[in-house]
Design an enzyme around this catalytic site. Structure first.
Site, PDB file in Angstrom:
ATOM      1  CE  LYS A  28      -3.508  -2.532   2.484  1.00 59.45           C
ATOM      2  NZ  LYS A  28      -4.271  -2.982   2.938  1.00 59.45           N
ATOM      3  CD  GLN A  38      -2.840  -4.717   6.512  1.00 63.43           C
ATOM      4  OE1 GLN A  38      -3.335  -4.155   6.154  1.00 63.43           O
ATOM      5  NE2 GLN A  38      -3.539  -6.078   5.644  1.00 63.43           N
ATOM      6  CG  ASP A  76      -8.920  -0.257   4.580  1.00 60.98           C
ATOM      7  OD1 ASP A  76      -9.078  -0.820   3.811  1.00 60.98           O
ATOM      8  OD2 ASP A  76      -8.812  -1.226   5.684  1.00 60.98           O
TER       9      ASP A  76
END
Ligand code: NDP
Length: 292
Positions: A54, A98, A121
């Site tokens: 990412k 994450q 996200d």
């Protein structure tokens, strides 16, 4: 092969090019550089790999990134303090925690803390709640399901009125994919580990999204002729012909399914590359919302 291949790698490349061009335009206009903060707790190899890809994507697209690599035994209070400081940091536009977090941490409380404008996200309860309600728009759509729908649209698959079946109901893929399909006026059936007689349901699917994490589980005879099949699964399968000793396969038996389906995504090179591309698109959007 009768199915048309949906080339996720190619389409993700186009999304990335478009994002990079808009980032360059923003910066040329004197606006802030879209910047993503990644929060990694502990040393899981798979999580570290995802986070570094990412960050690499941010650099490739001219965006900034900030990394918080935190020890596995960090306390809930300390992690929450870091999230709050990222919320307050005006140079950070998107925050990505994450998952999964180590089991002593309360994931729900952490996700809830992320400012809705930085939730790239799309996992905060507010974004998911908006996705679930009619007439409400989430600020950010979770990246993998967003990628699935984007691929269907690019392939020209009609979503409105279609019978869509989603295999899997996880918070990160199955459930938001089903909500997105419903918001696009598909008639949606969600299946999970307790569903009885899966093939009888999948055979009725004009659109089949599979996210269960079981290698080549969906057989060709489960698929309705001409259906669009989106395979989210990523599984490794022993393969003595490969140097690594394994190869990646999806949740769908590709060789069988491609003979029946109208459209199909390969693994690798299908949904996988879309996830990061959509994260980059969401991070650019976050910067546009915060500093128009
Ligand atoms: P989870 O393990 O969180 O969820 C799996 C879901 O599948 C659950 O809802 C489970 O049901 C259901 N399920 C499990 N076994 C069966 C079965 N035999 N029949 C029907 N349903 C079943 O997985 P994720 O959603 O996180 O991931 C799914 C797959 O997608 C994995 O292979 C993962 O690696 C991949 N993935 C790929 C991404 C990408 O970028 N391409 C991103 C994220 C995930 P129940 O709820 O009853 O337990």
């Amino acid at each position: 092969m009768s199915a048309q291949l949906i080339d996720g790698k190619l389409i993700a490349g186009q999304v990335r090019e478009e994002v990079a061009a808009n980032v360059a335009k923003r910066i040329a206009a004197g606006k802030s550089k879209p910047t993503l903060a990644t929060v990694l707790v502990g040393e899981r190899v798979d999580s570290a790999t995802y986070v570094s890809s990412k960050q690499k994507a941010c650099a490739e697209l001219g965006m900034g990134s900030v990394s918080k690599n935190l020890p596995a035994d960090i306390s809930q209070e300390e992690l929450e303090r870091i999230i709050k400081s990222l919320n307050d940091d005006k140079s950070v536009h998107g925050i990505l925690v994450q998952l999964p977090l180590p089991s002593h941490l309360n994931e729900e409380r952490v996700l809830q803390l992320i400012s809705v404008e930085k939730d790239v996200d799309g996992f905060s309860p507010l974004n998911i709640g908006r996705l679930a309600q009619r007439g409400r728009e989430p600020l950010f759509v979770p990246c993998t399901p967003y990628g699935c729908i984007y691929l269907l649209d690019k392939a020209g698959v009609q979503i409105e009125g279609a019978n869509a079946v989603v295999l899997g109901r996880s918070n990160i893929v199955g459930m938001p994919a089903a909500l997105l399909l419903m918001s696009r006026n598909a008639t949606v059936t969600v299946c999970h580990s307790r569903t009885k007689d899966l093939p009888s349901l999948t055979r009725n699917a004009d659109i089949l999204i599979v996210a269960i994490g079981k290698a080549e589980f969906v057989r060709g005879e489960w698929i309705k002729p001409s259906a669009a099949v989106i395979d989210v699964g990523i599984n490794s399968k022993p393969d003595a012909t490969k140097k690594s000793g394994y190869r990646l396969v999806g949740d769908v038996n590709f060789d069988e399914a491609k003979e029946v389906a109208g459209f199909i995504t390969p693994v690798p090179g299908g949904v996988g590359p879309m996830t990061i591309a959509m994260l980059m698109k969401n991070t650019l959007r976050a910067a546009e919302i915060q500093n128009p």
